[in-house]
Design a protein around this motif. Structure first.
Motif, PDB file in Angstrom:
ATOM      1  N   LEU A  42     -80.472  40.738  47.071  1.00 56.89           N
ATOM      2  CA  LEU A  42     -80.502  41.794  46.527  1.00 56.89           C
ATOM      3  C   LEU A  42     -79.777  43.051  47.269  1.00 56.89           C
ATOM      4  N   THR A  43     -78.733  43.335  47.527  1.00 55.61           N
ATOM      5  CA  THR A  43     -78.351  44.526  48.187  1.00 55.61           C
ATOM      6  C   THR A  43     -78.020  45.705  47.630  1.00 55.61           C
ATOM      7  N   LYS A  44     -77.973  45.760  46.421  1.00 53.45           N
ATOM      8  CA  LYS A  44     -77.899  46.917  45.645  1.00 53.45           C
ATOM      9  C   LYS A  44     -78.830  47.193  44.457  1.00 53.45           C
ATOM     10  N   LEU A  45     -79.216  48.368  44.077  1.00 54.01           N
ATOM     11  CA  LEU A  45     -79.986  48.483  42.761  1.00 54.01           C
ATOM     12  C   LEU A  45     -79.091  49.369  41.939  1.00 54.01           C
ATOM     13  N   PRO A  46     -79.313  49.067  40.487  1.00 46.29           N
ATOM     14  CA  PRO A  46     -78.554  49.619  39.519  1.00 46.29           C
ATOM     15  C   PRO A  46     -78.790  51.084  39.195  1.00 46.29           C
ATOM     16  N   PHE A  47     -78.952  51.960  40.327  1.00 47.36           N
ATOM     17  CA  PHE A  47     -79.118  53.249  40.257  1.00 47.36           C
ATOM     18  C   PHE A  47     -77.944  54.216  40.613  1.00 47.36           C
ATOM     19  N   ASP A  48     -77.945  55.387  40.034  1.00 44.85           N
ATOM     20  CA  ASP A  48     -76.989  56.485  40.593  1.00 44.85           C
ATOM     21  C   ASP A  48     -77.959  57.716  40.536  1.00 44.85           C
ATOM     22  N   SER A  49     -77.350  58.951  40.692  1.00 48.39           N
ATOM     23  CA  SER A  49     -77.957  60.181  40.816  1.00 48.39           C
ATOM     24  C   SER A  49     -78.698  60.653  39.580  1.00 48.39           C
ATOM     25  N   SER A  50     -78.515  59.983  38.379  1.00 51.44           N
ATOM     26  CA  SER A  50     -79.221  60.244  37.399  1.00 51.44           C
ATOM     27  C   SER A  50     -80.138  59.281  36.884  1.00 51.44           C
ATOM     28  N   THR A  51     -80.468  58.227  37.591  1.00 51.52           N
ATOM     29  CA  THR A  51     -81.530  57.251  37.293  1.00 51.52           C
ATOM     30  C   THR A  51     -82.950  57.908  37.450  1.00 51.52           C
ATOM     31  N   ALA A  52     -83.833  57.622  36.654  1.00 53.56           N
ATOM     32  CA  ALA A  52     -84.990  57.894  36.802  1.00 53.56           C
ATOM     33  C   ALA A  52     -85.122  59.518  37.420  1.00 53.56           C
ATOM     34  N   LYS A  53     -84.487  60.236  36.744  1.00 54.76           N
ATOM     35  CA  LYS A  53     -84.406  61.529  37.567  1.00 54.76           C
ATOM     36  C   LYS A  53     -85.879  62.239  37.626  1.00 54.76           C
ATOM     37  N   ASN A  54     -86.921  62.340  36.718  1.00 58.31           N
ATOM     38  CA  ASN A  54     -87.631  63.069  36.749  1.00 58.31           C
ATOM     39  C   ASN A  54     -89.093  62.221  36.664  1.00 58.31           C
ATOM     40  N   SER A 105     -78.526  44.453  37.126  1.00 60.34           N
ATOM     41  CA  SER A 105     -77.423  44.883  36.066  1.00 60.34           C
ATOM     42  C   SER A 105     -76.233  45.109  37.049  1.00 60.34           C
ATOM     43  N   PRO A 106     -75.199  44.738  35.934  1.00 62.01           N
ATOM     44  CA  PRO A 106     -73.734  45.028  36.591  1.00 62.01           C
ATOM     45  C   PRO A 106     -73.310  46.626  36.523  1.00 62.01           C
ATOM     46  N   GLN A 107     -74.083  47.455  36.085  1.00 62.81           N
ATOM     47  CA  GLN A 107     -73.768  48.628  36.022  1.00 62.81           C
ATOM     48  C   GLN A 107     -75.009  49.640  36.297  1.00 62.81           C
ATOM     49  N   ALA A 108     -74.827  50.774  36.517  1.00 57.91           N
ATOM     50  CA  ALA A 108     -76.039  51.780  37.074  1.00 57.91           C
ATOM     51  C   ALA A 108     -76.609  51.863  35.654  1.00 57.91           C
ATOM     52  N   LEU A 109     -77.910  52.107  35.525  1.00 58.57           N
ATOM     53  CA  LEU A 109     -78.515  52.349  34.222  1.00 58.57           C
ATOM     54  C   LEU A 109     -79.508  53.778  34.365  1.00 58.57           C
ATOM     55  N   ARG A 110     -79.856  54.374  33.134  1.00 57.29           N
ATOM     56  CA  ARG A 110     -80.516  55.497  33.453  1.00 57.29           C
ATOM     57  C   ARG A 110     -82.039  55.294  33.738  1.00 57.29           C
ATOM     58  N   PHE A 111     -82.782  54.205  33.259  1.00 53.57           N
ATOM     59  CA  PHE A 111     -84.147  54.171  33.575  1.00 53.57           C
ATOM     60  C   PHE A 111     -84.831  55.313  33.018  1.00 53.57           C
ATOM     61  N   PRO A 112     -84.913  55.844  32.141  1.00 56.68           N
ATOM     62  CA  PRO A 112     -85.491  57.399  31.973  1.00 56.68           C
ATOM     63  C   PRO A 112     -87.068  57.317  31.816  1.00 56.68           C
ATOM     64  N   CYS A 113     -87.741  56.061  31.940  1.00 47.07           N
ATOM     65  CA  CYS A 113     -89.195  56.290  32.066  1.00 47.07           C
ATOM     66  C   CYS A 113     -89.673  55.558  33.323  1.00 47.07           C
ATOM     67  N   LEU A 114     -88.825  54.910  34.127  1.00 50.45           N
ATOM     68  CA  LEU A 114     -89.285  54.083  35.413  1.00 50.45           C
ATOM     69  C   LEU A 114     -90.072  55.040  36.200  1.00 50.45           C
ATOM     70  N   LYS A 115     -91.230  54.289  36.552  1.00 50.85           N
ATOM     71  CA  LYS A 115     -92.270  54.987  37.528  1.00 50.85           C
ATOM     72  C   LYS A 115     -92.217  54.381  38.882  1.00 50.85           C
ATOM     73  N   ASN A 116     -92.304  53.053  38.840  1.00 53.02           N
ATOM     74  CA  ASN A 116     -92.498  52.528  40.079  1.00 53.02           C
ATOM     75  C   ASN A 116     -91.513  51.005  40.037  1.00 53.02           C
ATOM     76  N   VAL A 117     -91.033  50.766  41.481  1.00 53.60           N
ATOM     77  CA  VAL A 117     -90.517  49.660  41.589  1.00 53.60           C
ATOM     78  C   VAL A 117     -91.039  48.887  43.025  1.00 53.60           C
ATOM     79  N   LYS A 118     -91.322  47.536  42.726  1.00 47.22           N
ATOM     80  CA  LYS A 118     -91.845  46.915  43.940  1.00 47.22           C
ATOM     81  C   LYS A 118     -90.786  45.669  44.273  1.00 47.22           C
ATOM     82  N   VAL A 119     -90.165  45.464  45.372  1.00 44.83           N
ATOM     83  CA  VAL A 119     -89.386  44.441  45.828  1.00 44.83           C
ATOM     84  C   VAL A 119     -89.648  43.847  47.054  1.00 44.83           C
ATOM     85  N   LYS A 120     -89.799  42.384  47.041  1.00 40.97           N
ATOM     86  CA  LYS A 120     -90.493  41.655  48.322  1.00 40.97           C
ATOM     87  C   LYS A 120     -89.794  40.362  48.321  1.00 40.97           C
ATOM     88  N   TYR A 121     -89.138  40.078  49.579  1.00 43.02           N
ATOM     89  CA  TYR A 121     -88.414  38.762  49.612  1.00 43.02           C
ATOM     90  C   TYR A 121     -87.412  38.576  48.839  1.00 43.02           C
TER      91      TYR A 121
END
Length: 819
Positions: A770-782, A750-766
């Motif tokens: 991809l040098t940046k994730l659309p995360f900031d300090s408030s992303t998937a906080k809890n 995504s071109p900007q950081a997103l909240r992802f309020p329900c995100l539980k798991n992320v898998k990245v391979k090969y």
């Protein structure tokens, strides 16, 4: 007698008479003085009593000095009241002659006593001024011993964990969680009683409150009130909020332990009036619940799971309930007892209940019969058997459990809520993956036992990994639901005289390759038929058209290649699943004839199937578009032409829940704005540069992108600018799982950081670009549980700032070969 002696006698007589006359003459004045002194004493006494009341509200103990003083005051007040009453009689103003002539002796006697009484009152008043405090010292209210089983076999290690956590000054709130019957309440009672014996010297009081499913705030407050000895006149005139304030002001000055049993959902301690435990007040709250999730909601500093007992401890508990006399009554019983205990699967409730039942059973036949019963109600799944949530919900829908909702989408939400509730109650456990649940064997046994009216009738029959004999069919004649898993079930002749007529038949994961003779003729009332996971089953006979009441048919994971044209006669069918089977297509007009169809699933896994020259996806989609009641679709598309066709079929778009795209050709996926119900998207080996249309999929929960060589952006920056008015930039609000694999050109999600309020798991391979994730300090906080990836990729990631990097670094795990 000489003159001197006479003068002396006269003088003494005069003095005596003069004093007596003074007592009488000053009687009224002295009575008034005593009355004033008495009023002052009464006023001071009232002030002291009020001080005592206020002190007792603060749980302060009145001093013995004050107690004695109040006793003396009360006695003195009664004494003076009597004197004043007599004085009023002798000073009656109605006497018109010599004022006290008729009461001379009484007047003298009363008058003589008044100075002394005034002095005594003044002494009591002075005494009050001599003590500085009316009350002091906190009352010590110990824990009350609770009735408890004489044994807590198997709970020792968990009890030690509780004690260690209790002693940790950083831990204020402890949550004990586990399935029903596992021993949580017993453990909490043991802690209470042990506390009474060993730990109460450092705490002012211990309070035990049973919460239960429906939280009764007023009832819990009443329990705390009684523990604090708050009197009726202070308590009864207050409402619930005022009582909370009263409790809070008492407890905030104490070092307390609050034990809460059987919490089902979060509630505010402050609503009870209980201060929140912290390192400052050093208070403790320990609670039991069936749900680990509730531990989180109650903000427990330490969560401790109460597990079922290990085999050795389970047998110790079972033996204790059976008794040595019974175990030694016959040489065969000890071995039989081990088998019975094993059937209880380590659940203390089951071990205790069955153990007590078997006490005094001294005949081996009685034990053998119990083993037979425990094995037949029902046969066991393995404890780690995973139940797919989607399959479970679709079965419930086929059974008609949600008919009153009138919509499969609403039914799915209702079903998800039920599953969530069952997990909260520990009647279901989380499965190995997010989309699965598990049920403990003993809980399953108990559920089926209840459903079968405590075993009196075999209305629910479950056979697993066992031989199904012809004789079984006669016993199942009145069966309402029949489930056969991993059993031999293919050679029986279903004669009408003993053929069951169930409403539901599940025959899964068996060696079935053909149907028993007469099967479709004799099970016509059937509404649910699940034949999935039968790898050898390769034919669906035309006789299936006789099942005119059928509402649910599952042919997934079978080797069936074609379906008979007669399938079009199943006009009551509401759910048809053929996922991962060999069924390429349906005869013309079969799907469009299933006028009641609401749920349809046709996912495939074999690449060559989609490339088959006779596979007409366009016709297949066109028939789905004709079904007016269709609400829930899971499909896989292999051709670019199908994608273009789908863009014109708005009804199908709106119904798609699961979409799998496997299209090696290059194409732009545009014009798709109606994926409002899409929950799962898999895109594998597609020649697609972006997935901008996902901004129109607000309910997407799982996104899996694999082997897409041209994919550079999931959502492009130019797309948001071009459609700013239409785009919902709260993208991925429902996303729980994100998987990115073998995407060599992917540089942005995504071109900007997103909240992802329900995100539980992320898998990245090969994904080297991809040098940046659309995360900031408030992303998937809890919500975020982990991010899995290669260590080299992780070390090269760019972050908004160091604090954001630190937040997500704690969640990072090295991805494994099988992840």
């Amino acid at each position: 007698m000489d003159l001197g002696a006479i003068v002396e006698i006269i003088t003494r007589l005069w003095d005596c008479s003069s004093n007596r006359v003074d007592y009488i003459r000053n009687l009224e004045n002295n009575l008034n003085t005593l009355q004033n002194a008495r009023n002052e004493l009464k006023s001071i006494g009232q002030d002291v009593r009020r001080e005592i009341e206020l002190a007792e509200e603060q749980q302060l103990e009145p001093t013995n000095e004050v107690k004695n003083w109040l006793v003396n005051v009360e006695a003195k007040e009664k004494e003076i009241d009597l004197i004043l009453q007599k004085g009023a009689q002798v000073t009656d103003p109605n006497n018109s002659c010599w004022k006290y002539s008729k009461n001379f002796y009484k007047s003298y006697k009363i008058g003589k006593s008044l100075p002394e009484k005034v002095q005594k009152v003044e002494e009591l008043i002075d005494k009050r001024r001599s003590f500085h405090v009316a009350a002091q010292n906190l009352k010590h209210v110990p824990a009350e011993e609770l009735p408890l089983e004489t044994t807590t076999v198997g709970l020792e290690s968990t009890f030690d964990k509780v004690c260690i956590s209790f002693q940790d000054t950083r831990v204020g709130t402890i949550g004990l969680y586990g399935m029903g019957g596992v021993g949580k309440t017993t453990l909490l009672k043991k802690f209470n009683n042990d506390f009474l014996a060993t730990r109460n010297q450092n705490f002012d009081l211990v309070i035990w409150v049973v919460v239960s499913q429906v939280v009764d705030i007023a009832g819990a407050q009443e329990v705390i009130r009684n523990k604090l000895h708050i009197r009726d006149e202070i308590w009864l005139n207050k409402n619930m909020d005022e009582r909370a304030v009263l409790i809070f002001n008492l407890l905030k000055k104490k070092k307390f332990v609050l034990l809460l049993d059987d919490i089902w959902k979060r509630f505010e301690l402050l609503k009870l009036g209980v201060p929140i435990p912290d390192t400052h007040n050093a208070c403790k709250v320990i609670f039991t619940t069936r749900s680990e999730e509730v531990c989180g909601h109650m903000e427990a500093h330490r969560r401790i799971r109460v597990e079922c007992l290990a085999p050795q401890k389970a047998f110790e508990l079972f033996k204790e309930k059976v008794g040595e006399e019974t175990l030694n009554s016959h040489p065969d019983i000890p071995d039989l007892a081990k088998k019975v205990a094993a059937e209880c699967q380590g659940l203390p409730l089951a071990l205790i209940t069955v153990g007590r039942t078997m006490a005094k059973k001294e005949e081996p036949k009685e034990w053998e019969r119990v083993i037979e019963i425990l094995k037949s109600y029902p046969a066991k799944f393995s404890e780690d058997h995973n139940i797919n949530i989607d399959e479970l919900l679709e079965l419930w829908f086929g059974e008609g459990f949600f008919d009153e909702l009138g919509d499969v989408y609403e039914a799915r939400k209702e079903g998800e809520d039920i599953i969530k509730y069952l997990k909260l109650a520990c009647l279901l456990d989380r499965g190995e993956t997010e989309d699965c649940v598990r049920m403990h064997d003993v809980i399953r046994d108990m559920a089926l036992w209840v459903a079968c009216k405590q075993g009196s009738e075999s209305k629910f029959v479950v056979k697993n990994a066992s031989m199904v004999a012809d004789s079984d069919l006669a016993k199942w004649k009145n069966t309402e639901r029949l489930s056969i898993w991993r059993s031999r079930f293919e050679t029986y002749y279903w004669r009408p005289e003993y053929t069951p007529k169930p409403s539901s038949v599940l025959v899964r994961d068996t060696k079935l390759h053909r149907f028993p003779h007469g099967f479709f003729s004799y099970v016509q009332p059937i509404k649910v038929l699940d034949l999935s996971h039968n790898d050898n089953l390769n034919n669906l006979p035309a006789e299936i058209c006789q099942l005119v009441h059928l509402q649910y048919l599952n042919l997934s994971y079978t080797s069936i290649r074609t379906v008979p044209v007669e399938l079009k006669n199943l006009t009551s069918l509401r759910c048809l699943l053929v996922n991962f089977s060999y069924i390429l297509s349906f005869p013309s007009n079969v799907l469009s004839s299933l006028s009641s169809l609401e749920v349809f699933g046709k996912l495939m896994i074999r690449d060559e199937v989609g490339l088959h020259p006779y596979y007409d996806e366009n016709s297949f989609l066109q028939e789905l578009e004709c079904l007016e009641h269709l609400k829930d679709i899971s499909i896989m598309l292999f051709k670019v032409e199908s994608v273009h066709t789908l863009s014109n079929f708005i009804r199908v778009q709106k119904c798609i829940k699961y979409l799998w795209l496997h299209i090696p050709n290059d194409f732009k996926f545009t014009g798709h704005r109606y994926f409002s119900r899409l929950q799962t998207l898999r895109v594998t080996y597609c020649g697609i540069p972006d997935l901008n249309w996902l901004l129109h999929a607000p309910n997407l929960q799982s996104l899996e992108l694999i082997g897409c060589d041209l994919l550079e952006e999931v959502i492009g920056e130019d797309f948001g600018a071009a459609e700013e008015e239409e785009v919902n930039w709260d993208a991925f609000e429902s996303l729980k799982t994100l998987e990115l694999r073998n995407l060599p050109r992917l540089r942005s999600v995504s071109p900007q950081a997103l909240r992802f309020p329900c995100l539980k798991n992320v898998k990245v391979k090969y994904c080297p670009s991809l040098t940046k994730l659309p995360f900031d300090s408030s992303t998937a906080k809890n919500t975020l549980e982990f991010i899995k990836g290669d260590s080299d990729w992780w070390s090269c990631l760019q972050w908004e700032d160091e604090s954001t990097k630190d937040i997500f670094s704690s969640k990072f795990q090295i991805i494994g070969d099988y992840d």
